[in-house]
Design a protein around this motif. Structure first.
Motif, PDB file in Angstrom:
ATOM      1  N   ARG A  25      32.397   0.258 -40.126  1.00 61.18           N
ATOM      2  CA  ARG A  25      33.744   0.477 -39.621  1.00 61.18           C
ATOM      3  C   ARG A  25      33.705   1.239 -38.297  1.00 61.18           C
ATOM      4  O   ARG A  25      33.064   2.266 -38.186  1.00 61.18           O
ATOM      5  N   VAL A  26      34.433   0.702 -37.317  1.00 55.63           N
ATOM      6  CA  VAL A  26      34.420   1.263 -35.965  1.00 55.63           C
ATOM      7  C   VAL A  26      35.867   1.395 -35.484  1.00 55.63           C
ATOM      8  O   VAL A  26      36.669   0.469 -35.652  1.00 55.63           O
ATOM      9  N   ARG A  27      36.189   2.520 -34.869  1.00 57.18           N
ATOM     10  CA  ARG A  27      37.551   2.752 -34.375  1.00 57.18           C
ATOM     11  C   ARG A  27      37.513   3.207 -32.921  1.00 57.18           C
ATOM     12  O   ARG A  27      36.781   4.142 -32.567  1.00 57.18           O
ATOM     13  N   LEU A  28      38.316   2.553 -32.076  1.00 65.13           N
ATOM     14  CA  LEU A  28      38.404   2.957 -30.671  1.00 65.13           C
ATOM     15  C   LEU A  28      39.268   4.208 -30.530  1.00 65.13           C
ATOM     16  O   LEU A  28      40.279   4.357 -31.214  1.00 65.13           O
ATOM     17  N   THR A  29      38.882   5.070 -29.609  1.00 63.88           N
ATOM     18  CA  THR A  29      39.686   6.243 -29.278  1.00 63.88           C
ATOM     19  C   THR A  29      40.164   6.206 -27.829  1.00 63.88           C
ATOM     20  O   THR A  29      40.830   7.130 -27.373  1.00 63.88           O
ATOM     21  N   ALA A  30      39.827   5.136 -27.103  1.00 71.35           N
ATOM     22  CA  ALA A  30      40.222   5.004 -25.701  1.00 71.35           C
ATOM     23  C   ALA A  30      40.139   3.538 -25.306  1.00 71.35           C
ATOM     24  O   ALA A  30      39.500   2.731 -25.992  1.00 71.35           O
ATOM     25  N   ASP A  31      40.787   3.180 -24.215  1.00 69.95           N
ATOM     26  CA  ASP A  31      40.623   1.844 -23.633  1.00 69.95           C
ATOM     27  C   ASP A  31      39.208   1.735 -23.068  1.00 69.95           C
ATOM     28  O   ASP A  31      38.679   2.704 -22.510  1.00 69.95           O
ATOM     29  N   ILE A  32      38.621   0.540 -23.197  1.00 70.82           N
ATOM     30  CA  ILE A  32      37.252   0.328 -22.725  1.00 70.82           C
ATOM     31  C   ILE A  32      37.185  -0.979 -21.941  1.00 70.82           C
ATOM     32  O   ILE A  32      37.741  -1.993 -22.373  1.00 70.82           O
ATOM     33  N   THR A  33      36.499  -0.964 -20.814  1.00 68.03           N
ATOM     34  CA  THR A  33      36.199  -2.178 -20.057  1.00 68.03           C
ATOM     35  C   THR A  33      34.710  -2.460 -20.171  1.00 68.03           C
ATOM     36  O   THR A  33      33.887  -1.590 -19.865  1.00 68.03           O
ATOM     37  N   ALA A  34      34.374  -3.665 -20.608  1.00 71.69           N
ATOM     38  CA  ALA A  34      32.982  -4.022 -20.883  1.00 71.69           C
ATOM     39  C   ALA A  34      32.290  -4.552 -19.633  1.00 71.69           C
ATOM     40  O   ALA A  34      32.921  -5.151 -18.757  1.00 71.69           O
ATOM     41  N   SER A  35      30.975  -4.380 -19.604  1.00 70.87           N
ATOM     42  CA  SER A  35      30.168  -4.930 -18.520  1.00 70.87           C
ATOM     43  C   SER A  35      29.296  -6.088 -19.006  1.00 70.87           C
ATOM     44  O   SER A  35      28.680  -6.780 -18.193  1.00 70.87           O
ATOM     45  N   ALA A  36      29.255  -6.280 -20.320  1.00 67.02           N
ATOM     46  CA  ALA A  36      28.458  -7.354 -20.930  1.00 67.02           C
ATOM     47  C   ALA A  36      28.993  -7.603 -22.336  1.00 67.02           C
ATOM     48  O   ALA A  36      29.706  -6.758 -22.889  1.00 67.02           O
ATOM     49  N   PRO A  37      28.663  -8.747 -22.944  1.00 63.51           N
ATOM     50  CA  PRO A  37      29.151  -9.035 -24.299  1.00 63.51           C
ATOM     51  C   PRO A  37      28.611  -8.038 -25.326  1.00 63.51           C
ATOM     52  O   PRO A  37      27.578  -7.399 -25.124  1.00 63.51           O
ATOM     53  N   PHE A  38      29.326  -7.935 -26.453  1.00 64.84           N
ATOM     54  CA  PHE A  38      28.916  -7.093 -27.576  1.00 64.84           C
ATOM     55  C   PHE A  38      28.411  -7.982 -28.710  1.00 64.84           C
ATOM     56  O   PHE A  38      29.218  -8.601 -29.402  1.00 64.84           O
ATOM     57  N   PRO A  39      27.104  -8.052 -28.947  1.00 60.90           N
ATOM     58  CA  PRO A  39      26.584  -8.854 -30.064  1.00 60.90           C
ATOM     59  C   PRO A  39      26.887  -8.159 -31.393  1.00 60.90           C
ATOM     60  O   PRO A  39      26.778  -6.934 -31.512  1.00 60.90           O
ATOM     61  N   ILE A  40      27.252  -8.956 -32.408  1.00 58.16           N
ATOM     62  CA  ILE A  40      27.545  -8.428 -33.744  1.00 58.16           C
ATOM     63  C   ILE A  40      26.820  -9.307 -34.755  1.00 58.16           C
ATOM     64  O   ILE A  40      27.055 -10.514 -34.822  1.00 58.16           O
ATOM     65  N   THR A  41      25.950  -8.708 -35.554  1.00 53.94           N
ATOM     66  CA  THR A  41      25.175  -9.475 -36.531  1.00 53.94           C
ATOM     67  C   THR A  41      25.288  -8.908 -37.941  1.00 53.94           C
ATOM     68  O   THR A  41      24.713  -9.470 -38.871  1.00 53.94           O
ATOM     69  N   LEU A  42      26.017  -7.808 -38.108  1.00 57.65           N
ATOM     70  CA  LEU A  42      26.211  -7.189 -39.413  1.00 57.65           C
ATOM     71  C   LEU A  42      27.708  -7.122 -39.718  1.00 57.65           C
ATOM     72  O   LEU A  42      28.535  -7.081 -38.798  1.00 57.65           O
ATOM     73  N   PRO A  43      28.101  -7.114 -40.999  1.00 53.78           N
ATOM     74  CA  PRO A  43      29.526  -7.033 -41.340  1.00 53.78           C
ATOM     75  C   PRO A  43      30.193  -5.856 -40.635  1.00 53.78           C
ATOM     76  O   PRO A  43      29.708  -4.723 -40.694  1.00 53.78           O
ATOM     77  N   THR A  44      31.304  -6.140 -39.961  1.00 54.00           N
ATOM     78  CA  THR A  44      31.914  -5.145 -39.086  1.00 54.00           C
ATOM     79  C   THR A  44      33.435  -5.207 -39.164  1.00 54.00           C
ATOM     80  O   THR A  44      34.015  -6.293 -39.215  1.00 54.00           O
ATOM     81  N   VAL A  45      34.062  -4.032 -39.154  1.00 47.77           N
ATOM     82  CA  VAL A  45      35.504  -3.907 -38.949  1.00 47.77           C
ATOM     83  C   VAL A  45      35.710  -3.121 -37.661  1.00 47.77           C
ATOM     84  O   VAL A  45      35.234  -1.988 -37.535  1.00 47.77           O
ATOM     85  N   LEU A  46      36.401  -3.726 -36.695  1.00 44.80           N
ATOM     86  CA  LEU A  46      36.729  -3.056 -35.447  1.00 44.80           C
ATOM     87  C   LEU A  46      38.231  -2.825 -35.402  1.00 44.80           C
ATOM     88  O   LEU A  46      39.014  -3.777 -35.369  1.00 44.80           O
ATOM     89  N   ASP A  47      38.634  -1.566 -35.412  1.00 41.79           N
ATOM     90  CA  ASP A  47      40.043  -1.191 -35.332  1.00 41.79           C
ATOM     91  C   ASP A  47      40.305  -0.573 -33.964  1.00 41.79           C
ATOM     92  O   ASP A  47      39.688   0.437 -33.603  1.00 41.79           O
TER      93      ASP A  47
END
Length: 224
Positions: A25-47
């Motif tokens: 489980r992952v929760r953002l606390t700020a706006d983020i601008t990416a410079s590259a893709p985010f690979p995900i290979t494990l069960p994930t919750v992004l809030d």
């Protein structure tokens, strides 16, 4: 909505990259601008906790492979296909979210899922650089048995086909969502399969050999 109790709180690109690699489980606390893709290979919750994750018009964002991904309470915007045309068409599709259930052969049975809840996908683009059946300006599902979209707004997304959502061999259900001013553009490779499905473009829904469904309930489509 998925439970996010005990979630890892992140406020930078580096912290988000590390957390998504670890899964959970992952929760953002700020706006983020990416410079590259985010690979995900494990069960994930992004809030997103109401925050924005942006591709800055330079990169794909979330790329999940053969796993379960839930994304909620977030705005995903300005992701763009910059993957070279020498790479497989599936890697060029779905600028904001691309979920791959496997190749269906050497990877074994297709597996994985996507749940997208209370999200806005704005100004994402999968076009221009293309060597195949590019679909899904915002989201692309490749050989994925299950996907659900609930309370999602897709606005001003562009794909070669399927301005908002594209899929090959994938099953999905959509409820209480809005598709506004999404566009299919054949400005890339061109051909008879391009420029179709201003909002959604799907092919071979049953190809994952596990499920075969496409359901829409309570959705609005406009200005395509």
């Amino acid at each position: 909505l998925a439970d996010i109790s005990g979630a890892t709180a992140v406020g930078t690109e580096a912290a988000l990259r590390s957390a998504l690699a670890a899964g959970g489980r992952v929760r953002l606390t700020a706006d983020i601008t990416a410079s590259a893709p985010f690979p995900i290979t494990l069960p994930t919750v992004l809030d997103g906790d109401g925050h924005t994750l942006s591709g800055g018009n330079t990169t794909h964002l979330l790329v999940a492979t053969m796993t379960d991904l839930t994304v909620q309470n977030i705005t995903l915007r300005d992701a763009r296909n910059m993957v070279p045309a020498t790479q497989h068409f599936s890697r060029q599709s779905g600028a904001a979210i691309m979920v791959n259930g496997g190749n269906g052969t050497t990877d074994g049975a297709a597996r994985g899922s996507l749940k997208l809840v209370r999200a806005t996908l704005l100004g994402n683009r999968a076009e221009m650089v293309s060597n195949g059946d590019i679909r899904g300006g915002a989201v692309y599902l490749f050989n994925l048995p299950n996907a659900t979209f609930s309370e999602v707004t897709f606005r001003n997304n562009v794909g070669v086909s399927g301005g908002a959502i594209g899929g090959l061999g994938s099953s999905l259900a959509i409820s209480n969502s809005v598709f506004d001013a999404n566009q299919a553009s054949n400005a890339g490779r061109g051909g008879t399969l391009d420029g179709t499905g201003g909002a959604i473009s799907l092919d071979a829904v049953s190809q994952n050999k596990q499920t075969a469904y496409f359901r829409i309930c309570g959705a609005t489509f406009q200005d395509m």
